[in-house]
Design a protein around this motif. Structure first.
Motif, PDB file in Angstrom:
ATOM      1  N   LEU A   1      39.687  69.330  39.700  1.00  0.00           N
ATOM      2  CA  LEU A   1      38.553  70.230  39.508  1.00  0.00           C
ATOM      3  C   LEU A   1      37.598  70.143  40.697  1.00  0.00           C
ATOM      4  O   LEU A   1      37.426  69.067  41.282  1.00  0.00           O
ATOM      5  N   PRO A   2      36.971  71.243  41.080  1.00  0.00           N
ATOM      6  CA  PRO A   2      36.008  71.216  42.192  1.00  0.00           C
ATOM      7  C   PRO A   2      34.804  70.343  41.838  1.00  0.00           C
ATOM      8  O   PRO A   2      34.136  70.568  40.827  1.00  0.00           O
ATOM      9  N   LEU A   3      34.517  69.352  42.664  1.00  0.00           N
ATOM     10  CA  LEU A   3      33.437  68.412  42.370  1.00  0.00           C
ATOM     11  C   LEU A   3      32.093  69.115  42.260  1.00  0.00           C
ATOM     12  O   LEU A   3      31.256  68.760  41.424  1.00  0.00           O
ATOM     13  N   GLU A   4      31.867  70.137  43.104  1.00  0.00           N
ATOM     14  CA  GLU A   4      30.562  70.795  43.093  1.00  0.00           C
ATOM     15  C   GLU A   4      30.274  71.491  41.759  1.00  0.00           C
ATOM     16  O   GLU A   4      29.116  71.763  41.420  1.00  0.00           O
ATOM     17  N   GLU A   5      31.320  71.764  40.962  1.00  0.00           N
ATOM     18  CA  GLU A   5      31.120  72.377  39.652  1.00  0.00           C
ATOM     19  C   GLU A   5      30.843  71.338  38.557  1.00  0.00           C
ATOM     20  O   GLU A   5      30.520  71.697  37.431  1.00  0.00           O
ATOM     21  N   LEU A   6      30.961  70.064  38.904  1.00  0.00           N
ATOM     22  CA  LEU A   6      30.828  69.003  37.913  1.00  0.00           C
ATOM     23  C   LEU A   6      29.550  68.186  38.083  1.00  0.00           C
ATOM     24  O   LEU A   6      29.287  67.292  37.281  1.00  0.00           O
ATOM     25  N   VAL A   7      28.777  68.493  39.121  1.00  0.00           N
ATOM     26  CA  VAL A   7      27.535  67.762  39.371  1.00  0.00           C
ATOM     27  C   VAL A   7      26.365  68.668  38.999  1.00  0.00           C
ATOM     28  O   VAL A   7      26.265  69.803  39.484  1.00  0.00           O
ATOM     29  N   HIS A   8      25.477  68.177  38.139  1.00  0.00           N
ATOM     30  CA  HIS A   8      24.354  68.949  37.637  1.00  0.00           C
ATOM     31  C   HIS A   8      23.042  68.311  38.079  1.00  0.00           C
ATOM     32  O   HIS A   8      22.990  67.116  38.383  1.00  0.00           O
ATOM     33  N   GLY A   9      21.995  69.100  38.102  1.00  0.00           N
ATOM     34  CA  GLY A   9      20.694  68.585  38.497  1.00  0.00           C
ATOM     35  C   GLY A   9      19.716  68.516  37.342  1.00  0.00           C
ATOM     36  O   GLY A   9      19.397  69.547  36.726  1.00  0.00           O
ATOM     37  N   ASN A  10      19.261  67.305  37.006  1.00  0.00           N
ATOM     38  CA  ASN A  10      18.196  67.081  36.014  1.00  0.00           C
ATOM     39  C   ASN A  10      18.535  67.560  34.605  1.00  0.00           C
ATOM     40  O   ASN A  10      17.640  67.764  33.782  1.00  0.00           O
ATOM     41  N   GLY A  11      19.802  67.747  34.305  1.00  0.00           N
ATOM     42  CA  GLY A  11      20.211  68.201  32.973  1.00  0.00           C
ATOM     43  C   GLY A  11      21.458  69.053  33.079  1.00  0.00           C
ATOM     44  O   GLY A  11      21.814  69.550  34.149  1.00  0.00           O
ATOM     45  N   TRP A  12      22.136  69.231  31.941  1.00  0.00           N
ATOM     46  CA  TRP A  12      23.391  69.986  31.932  1.00  0.00           C
ATOM     47  C   TRP A  12      23.167  71.408  32.435  1.00  0.00           C
ATOM     48  O   TRP A  12      22.315  72.134  31.931  1.00  0.00           O
ATOM     49  N   GLY A  13      23.946  71.797  33.446  1.00  0.00           N
ATOM     50  CA  GLY A  13      23.863  73.147  33.978  1.00  0.00           C
ATOM     51  C   GLY A  13      22.765  73.346  34.996  1.00  0.00           C
ATOM     52  O   GLY A  13      22.643  74.437  35.570  1.00  0.00           O
ATOM     53  N   GLY A  14      21.965  72.316  35.253  1.00  0.00           N
ATOM     54  CA  GLY A  14      20.897  72.437  36.236  1.00  0.00           C
ATOM     55  C   GLY A  14      21.453  72.498  37.647  1.00  0.00           C
ATOM     56  O   GLY A  14      22.427  71.817  37.977  1.00  0.00           O
ATOM     57  N   SER A  15      20.837  73.317  38.479  1.00  0.00           N
ATOM     58  CA  SER A  15      21.322  73.482  39.851  1.00  0.00           C
ATOM     59  C   SER A  15      20.805  72.352  40.739  1.00  0.00           C
ATOM     60  O   SER A  15      19.733  71.789  40.508  1.00  0.00           O
ATOM     61  N   LEU A  16      21.586  72.036  41.755  1.00  0.00           N
ATOM     62  CA  LEU A  16      21.190  71.021  42.721  1.00  0.00           C
ATOM     63  C   LEU A  16      20.293  71.634  43.779  1.00  0.00           C
ATOM     64  O   LEU A  16      20.580  72.706  44.317  1.00  0.00           O
ATOM     65  N   GLU A  17      19.200  70.964  44.078  1.00  0.00           N
ATOM     66  CA  GLU A  17      18.294  71.440  45.116  1.00  0.00           C
ATOM     67  C   GLU A  17      18.616  70.843  46.478  1.00  0.00           C
ATOM     68  O   GLU A  17      18.156  71.347  47.496  1.00  0.00           O
ATOM     69  N   GLN A  18      19.410  69.782  46.496  1.00  0.00           N
ATOM     70  CA  GLN A  18      19.753  69.133  47.765  1.00  0.00           C
ATOM     71  C   GLN A  18      20.911  69.884  48.429  1.00  0.00           C
ATOM     72  O   GLN A  18      22.078  69.677  48.100  1.00  0.00           O
ATOM     73  N   GLU A  19      20.606  70.765  49.358  1.00  0.00           N
ATOM     74  CA  GLU A  19      21.630  71.587  50.001  1.00  0.00           C
ATOM     75  C   GLU A  19      22.627  70.736  50.782  1.00  0.00           C
ATOM     76  O   GLU A  19      23.821  71.048  50.827  1.00  0.00           O
ATOM     77  N   THR A  20      22.146  69.657  51.390  1.00  0.00           N
ATOM     78  CA  THR A  20      23.048  68.794  52.156  1.00  0.00           C
ATOM     79  C   THR A  20      24.059  68.132  51.231  1.00  0.00           C
ATOM     80  O   THR A  20      25.249  68.037  51.557  1.00  0.00           O
ATOM     81  N   LEU A  21      23.599  67.667  50.063  1.00  0.00           N
ATOM     82  CA  LEU A  21      24.506  67.059  49.093  1.00  0.00           C
ATOM     83  C   LEU A  21      25.513  68.078  48.598  1.00  0.00           C
ATOM     84  O   LEU A  21      26.715  67.787  48.487  1.00  0.00           O
ATOM     85  N   LEU A  22      25.065  69.280  48.290  1.00  0.00           N
ATOM     86  CA  LEU A  22      25.970  70.320  47.790  1.00  0.00           C
ATOM     87  C   LEU A  22      27.048  70.629  48.820  1.00  0.00           C
ATOM     88  O   LEU A  22      28.221  70.792  48.475  1.00  0.00           O
ATOM     89  N   ALA A  23      26.663  70.688  50.087  1.00  0.00           N
ATOM     90  CA  ALA A  23      27.638  70.944  51.144  1.00  0.00           C
ATOM     91  C   ALA A  23      28.656  69.810  51.229  1.00  0.00           C
ATOM     92  O   ALA A  23      29.863  70.039  51.445  1.00  0.00           O
ATOM     93  N   GLN A  24      28.178  68.573  51.044  1.00  0.00           N
ATOM     94  CA  GLN A  24      29.082  67.422  51.072  1.00  0.00           C
ATOM     95  C   GLN A  24      30.069  67.477  49.919  1.00  0.00           C
ATOM     96  O   GLN A  24      31.258  67.171  50.074  1.00  0.00           O
ATOM     97  N   LEU A  25      29.613  67.884  48.742  1.00  0.00           N
ATOM     98  CA  LEU A  25      30.477  67.937  47.572  1.00  0.00           C
ATOM     99  C   LEU A  25      31.580  68.983  47.746  1.00  0.00           C
ATOM    100  O   LEU A  25      32.661  68.855  47.158  1.00  0.00           O
ATOM    101  N   LYS A  26      31.308  70.026  48.517  1.00  0.00           N
ATOM    102  CA  LYS A  26      32.279  71.095  48.705  1.00  0.00           C
ATOM    103  C   LYS A  26      33.336  70.772  49.732  1.00  0.00           C
ATOM    104  O   LYS A  26      34.350  71.474  49.835  1.00  0.00           O
ATOM    105  N   GLN A  27      33.135  69.701  50.486  1.00  0.00           N
ATOM    106  CA  GLN A  27      34.126  69.326  51.498  1.00  0.00           C
ATOM    107  C   GLN A  27      35.403  68.847  50.834  1.00  0.00           C
ATOM    108  O   GLN A  27      35.370  68.130  49.850  1.00  0.00           O
ATOM    109  N   ARG A  28      36.526  69.249  51.392  1.00  0.00           N
ATOM    110  CA  ARG A  28      37.837  68.864  50.854  1.00  0.00           C
ATOM    111  C   ARG A  28      38.440  67.743  51.686  1.00  0.00           C
ATOM    112  O   ARG A  28      38.221  67.666  52.862  1.00  0.00           O
TER     113      ARG A  28
END
Length: 233
Positions: free
Chosen positions: A206-233
């Motif tokens: 499963l894509p990791l970026e779809e499994l990481v939430h911010g501050n609660g279920w379904g919350g979006s991540l505000e850390q753009e650098t972290l989100l970019a890291q999670l999308k790396q394969r």
């Protein structure tokens, strides 16, 4: 001997992450070569140094090299595997039956990691609210063992298609001891480049970026650098 407060070197970090990413659930690649006692000792010591709730250390390790015992475990697997196959139909059932899901006899040794649910007494620090913490702690011992085995070039396969009561009877476990993980261990001809079930098309990672939430279920991540890291394969 390094100081426990020293930071990991780049090579040490790389080795740790390599063991994590190259760990595989091995079923088909076992070699008959036995595991030397010193290597097995290091692996078991790594497992014993897993964290545990209240430092209760609920695990025991049953080393199984008896062919007679392993044949009894295999018989239990075969019975439970037939039940599992009946849960599928059509092509999915055919694919399931084609999968190699255990290496009980092919591996040179088996290991059962158990959980003593009474260890530490009736009141274990940190376990009052979540009584399953002893089981979770034992799972950490399994993971420690698995990573140490990979670093030693040894494959591990977790056989989960077993009747736990039948397994308990075979291994003569006390009632308060739960057979948490039945593992096959041994050197292997190769470690596959990706999990076998992924290669066979059973499931994909499963894509990791779809499994990481911010501050609660379904919350979006505000850390753009972290989100970019999670999308790396």
């Amino acid at each position: 001997m390094s100081n426990h407060n020293d930071p990991f070197t780049a090579a040490q970090r790389e080795g740790l992450y390599r063991a994590i990413f190259e760990r595989r659930d091995v079923r088909s690649q076992f070699l008959p070569e036995p595991i030397p006692d010193d290597v097995l000792g290091r692996i078991l010591k790594a497992a014993h140094h897993a964290p545990s709730v209240g430092f209760m250390q609920p695990w025991d390790f049953i080393v199984i090299d008896s062919l007679a015992v392993r044949k009894r475990v295999l018989a239990s697997f075969n019975e439970e595997n037939e039940k599992a196959a009946d849960q599928y139909t059509g092509r999915r059932k055919d694919t399931y039956r084609s999968l190699k899901l255990q290496g009980i006899l092919e591996s040179p040794m088996n290991l059962c990691i158990t959980c003593d649910r009474t260890r530490g007494g009736p009141h274990v620090l940190g376990r009052n609210s979540i009584v399953e913490m002893d089981l979770f702690s034992t799972c950490l011992a399994v993971q420690n063992l698995w990573l140490a085995a990979r670093a030693e070039g040894i494959g591990v396969g977790w056989v989960s298609i077993l009747d736990q009561q039948v397994l308990s009877d075979i291994l003569q476990l006390p009632e308060h001891v739960y057979p948490l993980a039945y593992l096959c261990l041994g050197y292997v001809s190769e470690f596959l480049g990706q999990p076998e079930l992924q290669t066979r098309g059973w499931r994909s990672r499963l894509p990791l970026e779809e499994l990481v939430h911010g501050n609660g279920w379904g919350g979006s991540l505000e850390q753009e650098t972290l989100l970019a890291q999670l999308k790396q394969r």
